[in-house]
Design a protein around this motif. Structure first.
Motif, PDB file in Angstrom:
ATOM      1  N   GLY A  23       0.662  -1.385   0.400  1.00 26.35           N
ATOM      2  CA  GLY A  23       0.301  -0.594   0.037  1.00 26.35           C
ATOM      3  C   GLY A  23       0.885   0.983   0.390  1.00 26.35           C
ATOM      4  N   ARG A  77      -4.422   3.635  -9.340  1.00 25.80           N
ATOM      5  CA  ARG A  77      -4.819   4.720  -8.500  1.00 25.80           C
ATOM      6  C   ARG A  77      -3.748   5.566  -8.850  1.00 25.80           C
ATOM      7  NH1 ARG A  77      -4.366  -0.356  -5.926  1.00 25.80           N
ATOM      8  NH2 ARG A  77      -1.951  -0.466  -5.584  1.00 25.80           N
ATOM      9  N   ASP A 108       1.798   3.470  -2.492  1.00 30.52           N
ATOM     10  CA  ASP A 108       1.104   4.332  -3.347  1.00 30.52           C
ATOM     11  C   ASP A 108       0.258   4.920  -2.650  1.00 30.52           C
ATOM     12  OD1 ASP A 108      -0.414   2.402  -3.250  1.00 30.52           O
ATOM     13  OD2 ASP A 108      -0.863   2.570  -5.571  1.00 30.52           O
ATOM     14  N   GLU A 109      -0.830   4.668  -1.869  1.00 32.81           N
ATOM     15  CA  GLU A 109      -2.151   5.040  -0.797  1.00 32.81           C
ATOM     16  C   GLU A 109      -2.530   6.705  -0.345  1.00 32.81           C
ATOM     17  OE1 GLU A 109      -3.529   2.926   1.990  1.00 32.81           O
ATOM     18  OE2 GLU A 109      -3.116   0.581   0.876  1.00 32.81           O
ATOM     19  N   HIS A 110      -0.921   7.303  -0.532  1.00 29.79           N
ATOM     20  CA  HIS A 110      -0.613   8.493   0.654  1.00 29.79           C
ATOM     21  C   HIS A 110      -0.048   9.699  -0.496  1.00 29.79           C
ATOM     22  CE1 HIS A 110      -2.685   6.871   3.894  1.00 29.79           C
ATOM     23  NE2 HIS A 110      -1.879   6.008   3.814  1.00 29.79           N
ATOM     24  N   ILE A 111      -0.220   9.227  -1.801  1.00 23.85           N
ATOM     25  CA  ILE A 111       0.921  10.193  -2.762  1.00 23.85           C
ATOM     26  C   ILE A 111      -0.442  10.227  -3.679  1.00 23.85           C
ATOM     27  CG2 ILE A 111       2.339   9.708  -4.707  1.00 23.85           C
ATOM     28  CD1 ILE A 111       3.769   7.942  -3.410  1.00 23.85           C
ATOM     29  N   ASP A 112      -0.753  11.803  -3.840  1.00 26.32           N
ATOM     30  CA  ASP A 112      -1.153  12.741  -4.478  1.00 26.32           C
ATOM     31  C   ASP A 112      -1.141  12.504  -5.962  1.00 26.32           C
ATOM     32  OD1 ASP A 112      -3.489  13.584  -5.234  1.00 26.32           O
ATOM     33  OD2 ASP A 112      -2.630  16.142  -5.213  1.00 26.32           O
TER      34      ASP A 112
END
Length: 146
Positions: free
Chosen positions: A21, A58, A23-27
């Motif tokens: 996970g 994503r 990449d979950e907090h990359i904008d």
């Protein structure tokens, strides 16, 4: 990041990013272009090609994941003289799927696959270059540092 986790092979880097996970907090700031994704044969055979597709989605890319099987290279198989015509016949099937896809850019994690795709490029899309690896597109979609 992938090398530190023991993923020396970039083909499996997206699997690591996906499973952890990361990449979950990359904008991400992906361009609005649809991609045509051809999975690397070993990843497809072991049902691991969905990782790269998920991470690309994503990141904001629209992905047309082809059900294309092998590109015809199978590492060095397609380079061997006695298998060359078979390799090109298999590549012809992939070429048809790429042509039918609505993606504006082809992306593939396998180095042999990218070479085969570049060789069979009759659209001029690659302009002598091999298609990018999914990690290259992820890097391109990273936000500018502030």
């Amino acid at each position: 990041m992938c090398l530190q986790a023991g993923y020396a092979n970039a083909a499996y880097c997206c699997g690591y990013v996906d499973r952890e996970g990361l990449d979950e907090h990359i904008d991400f700031d992906a361009p609005p272009e649809p991609l045509t994704y051809h999975g690397h044969c070993p990843q497809t055979a072991t049902k691991r090609d969905h990782h790269a597709v998920g991470v690309l989605w994503r990141a904001g890319y629209e992905v047309d994941a082809l059900d294309s099987g092998c590109c015809g290279m199978a590492d060095s198989f397609g380079d061997e003289k006695e298998y060359y015509s078979m390799s090109k016949a298999i590549a012809g099937l992939l070429s048809e799927q790429v042509a039918a896809s609505e993606g504006s850019q082809v992306v593939a994690p396998g180095a042999p696959c990218r070479s085969q795709l570049a060789e069979m490029d009759d659209t001029g899309q690659f302009d002598g270059e091999t298609p990018p690896h999914p990690v290259e597109l992820l890097a391109a979609a990273l936000p500018e540092p502030t």
